[in-house]
Design a protein around this motif. Structure first.
Motif, PDB file in Angstrom:
ATOM      1  N   LYS A 185      12.689  18.050  -5.194  1.00  0.00           N
ATOM      2  CA  LYS A 185      13.755  18.620  -4.487  1.00  0.00           C
ATOM      3  C   LYS A 185      14.552  17.089  -4.285  1.00  0.00           C
ATOM      4  O   LYS A 185      16.031  17.414  -4.336  1.00  0.00           O
ATOM      5  CB  LYS A 185      13.398  19.081  -3.247  1.00  0.00           C
ATOM      6  N   GLN A 223      16.733  16.800  -7.455  1.00  0.00           N
ATOM      7  CA  GLN A 223      17.614  17.447  -7.547  1.00  0.00           C
ATOM      8  C   GLN A 223      18.946  16.839  -6.640  1.00  0.00           C
ATOM      9  O   GLN A 223      20.237  16.767  -7.300  1.00  0.00           O
ATOM     10  CB  GLN A 223      17.671  18.772  -6.943  1.00  0.00           C
ATOM     11  N   THR A 224      18.652  16.522  -5.547  1.00  0.00           N
ATOM     12  CA  THR A 224      19.781  16.010  -4.711  1.00  0.00           C
ATOM     13  C   THR A 224      20.302  14.614  -5.401  1.00  0.00           C
ATOM     14  O   THR A 224      21.366  14.164  -5.289  1.00  0.00           O
ATOM     15  CB  THR A 224      19.356  15.617  -3.364  1.00  0.00           C
TER      16      THR A 224
END
Length: 339
Positions: free
Chosen positions: A294, A297-298
């Motif tokens: 995650k 992705q950021t």
């Protein structure tokens, strides 16, 4: 818009922003990306994680202590001549979660069963499932860091706003975990506070009572603050036992066990800024691997990491690190990027 803590003076910079402390500034974050992804930093992180072990010898699926991961965190610039009390003696990675979460509580099983001297802070097994962030408070780490740490960006010596630590993690863990179950019958500053007869034991305590037991406030972004209760200051003798780290130069790193009580010196008597990047040791575990996916992705989207407050729509920055800046295979694996 880059957000920082606190507003006056500016001392702690979040990676991109927080909804609480606004300050306008261009975000030059490429050096942070390069530092966290540096092979030497990652190799040091892996060595530190290797100090942990599994007593049972059981094979743990999805765990490889030799594979370091990265966790995007803050950096701090401490200005000289300013009295600062924002980081009193505390423990990172959760507060009430130590008692409320079953897996986290099992990390301290020897303490809770009366065998505190057998407590092993480097036992790995139960930490893998421990949830240190039950309430999703922005800025609270949800990953498992074997060690918290920072990379010095300036020279900093004792009395110059540096790190202080309580040098016995087994002892402080025992005190922290057992303290809510005891009530003193004398004042905290009484010379008789160390007499066991002046304490009452209460095994029946609700989770909702823990905050009151530990002091007026144990919550600071999900950390457990120890000097908010006068008994902690006296029993652990924090005024005498908190020890400043030796002088560091730019490029030096300091690490401390994830349970270690630590603080930042209130006074900065030096003549230049005391600046550090927070870079902890994060091993490959199922929990950490899922977070890094995650986080990647950021990172690629130029957004805040998952544990931090979301950016306001339309926010833009100058000088962000990107995929092309992470070149070494060890670095790309650590950041969850394709090799």
């Amino acid at each position: 818009m880059l957000k920082v803590f606190p507003t006056q003076p500016i001392n702690v910079f979040l990676d991109l922003s927080s909804d609480r402390y606004p300050w306008k500034r261009q975000a030059i974050l490429l050096p942070l990306v390069q530092a966290r992804a540096h092979p030497n930093v990652l190799k040091a992180s892996a060595w530190l994680s290797s100090l942990y072990h599994v007593k049972s010898g059981k094979k743990l699926d999805g765990v490889d202590l030799s594979v370091p991961l990265t966790y995007a965190d803050r950096f701090r610039i401490r200005h000289p001549g300013i009295h600062w009390s924002y980081f009193p003696p505390h423990v990172d990675s959760g507060a009430i979660e130590r008692w409320e979460d079953e897996a986290f509580r099992r990390c301290f099983e020897d303490i809770l069963t009366g065998n505190w001297r057998q407590h092993d802070p480097y036992e790995l097994e139960h930490r893998l499932d421990a949830r240190s962030s039950l309430y999703g408070r922005p800025g609270q780490a949800s990953v498992f860091r074997t060690f918290q740490g920072w990379l010095a960006m300036s020279e900093t010596a004792p009395t110059e706003g540096t790190l202080r630590v309580f040098p016995d993690v087994r002892l402080s863990n025992a005190y922290t975990i057992l303290r809510p179950f005891f009530r003193p019958t004398v004042r905290a500053d009484s010379p008789n506070i160390f007499n066991p007869k002046n304490w009452n034991l209460n095994f029946l305590i609700k989770i909702s009572q823990l905050q009151t037991s530990l002091g007026s406030s144990v919550w600071v972004l999900g950390t457990l603050v120890l000097n908010r209760h006068p008994c902690s200051t006296h029993i652990l003798r924090l005024e005498e036992t908190m020890t400043s780290v030796p002088k560091v130069s730019p490029g030096d790193m300091v690490f401390w066990h994830c349970d270690v009580v630590h603080s930042v010196e209130q006074e900065h008597t030096g003549s230049t800024d005391s600046a550090v990047m927070y870079i902890g040791a994060v091993p490959k575990t199922p929990l950490n691997s899922a977070y890094v996916v995650k986080q990647a992705q950021t990172f690629l989207a130029g957004q805040n990491p998952p544990d931090f407050a979301k950016l306001k729509q339309g926010a833009t920055f100058v000088g962000l690190g990107g995929d092309v800046d992470v070149k070494e295979p060890i670095s790309r694996v650590a950041m969850g990027l394709p090799v």
